[in-house]
Design an enzyme around this catalytic site. Structure first.
Site, PDB file in Angstrom:
ATOM      1  N   ASP A  60      -8.111   4.223   0.865  1.00  0.00           N
ATOM      2  CA  ASP A  60      -7.199   3.826   1.780  1.00  0.00           C
ATOM      3  C   ASP A  60      -8.015   4.765   2.976  1.00  0.00           C
ATOM      4  OD1 ASP A  60      -5.275   5.455   3.463  1.00  0.00           O
ATOM      5  OD2 ASP A  60      -4.345   6.862   2.115  1.00  0.00           O
ATOM      6  N   ARG A 119      -3.393  -0.946   5.401  1.00  0.00           N
ATOM      7  CA  ARG A 119      -3.876  -1.764   4.690  1.00  0.00           C
ATOM      8  C   ARG A 119      -3.334  -2.704   4.224  1.00  0.00           C
ATOM      9  NH1 ARG A 119      -4.797   2.552  -0.283  1.00  0.00           N
ATOM     10  NH2 ARG A 119      -3.431   3.054   1.043  1.00  0.00           N
ATOM     11  N   SER A 120      -1.830  -2.607   3.820  1.00  0.00           N
ATOM     12  CA  SER A 120      -0.905  -4.301   3.311  1.00  0.00           C
ATOM     13  C   SER A 120      -0.673  -4.595   4.730  1.00  0.00           C
ATOM     14  CB  SER A 120       0.165  -3.585   2.854  1.00  0.00           C
ATOM     15  OG  SER A 120       0.666  -2.796   3.278  1.00  0.00           O
ATOM     16  N   CYS A 178       0.894  -1.308   0.400  1.00  0.00           N
ATOM     17  CA  CYS A 178      -0.275  -0.005  -0.145  1.00  0.00           C
ATOM     18  C   CYS A 178       0.955   1.048  -0.114  1.00  0.00           C
ATOM     19  CB  CYS A 178      -0.829  -0.149   1.132  1.00  0.00           C
ATOM     20  SG  CYS A 178       0.299  -0.304   2.596  1.00  0.00           S
TER      21      CYS A 178
END
Ligand code: 4NP
Length: 156
Positions: free
Chosen positions: A127, A15-16, A9
């Protein structure tokens, strides 16, 4: 040979790392620890060395996911060779990764996380950084769906 997956990300704090934790949980649930491994990285270095965002951690832990990764920047000199699947969370991540690729082989490893969703309607993992709680929940909802599809793809 173990299959390896890298989630990418922007900051590697929301997120990642969540994708990494959700996918690791599925790997464990399916007893595939010896066959599949994953990691995460950010296209930007803003948060290098930091743990995951506290808000993201709180939402994740309620679903049983412990976010343990420390942020690092994506390294094109190493990561394209080390990983079989390099998966961006949104179109910007995918475009940035494509710009960093130096061969067709590199480009062919790049995917977008929502490519693996089975529930329709999502074309990116939005995001959540500047938004409210709903954004963090949506990240986890989409990741849980996409990780199921990804596991089926990777295990073959
Ligand atoms: P992520 O979220 O890419 O999911 O880790 C973000 C984290 C930090 C920033 C933006 C997005 N930032 O602008 O610092």
């Amino acid at each position: 040979m173990k299959k390896s997956v890298l989630f990418v990300c922007l900051g590697n704090i929301c997120r990642s790392p969540s994708a990494e934790a959700v996918f690791n949980s599925l790997i464990k649930k399916n007893g595939l620890e010896n066959l599949i491994e994953c990691d995460s990285a950010g296209t930007a270095a803003y948060h290098e060395g930091e743990p995951a965002d506290q808000r993201m951690q709180s939402h994740a832990i309620r679903r049983g996911y412990r976010l343990t990764s420390i942020a690092r920047q994506f390294d094109p000199a190493d990561d394209f060779d080390r990983f079989d699947y390099i998966i961006g969370m949104d179109d910007d991540n995918v475009n940035d990764l494509q710009d960093l690729a130096s061969s067709e082989e590199d480009v062919n490893k790049i995917y977008k996380m929502t490519d693996f969703c089975s529930q329709g309607g999502h074309y990116s993992i939005p995001d959540p950084y500047y938004g409210g709680s709903d954004g963090f929940e949506l990240v986890l909802d989409i990741l849980e769906d996409a990780c199921e599809g990804l596991l089926n793809e990777v295990r073959g």
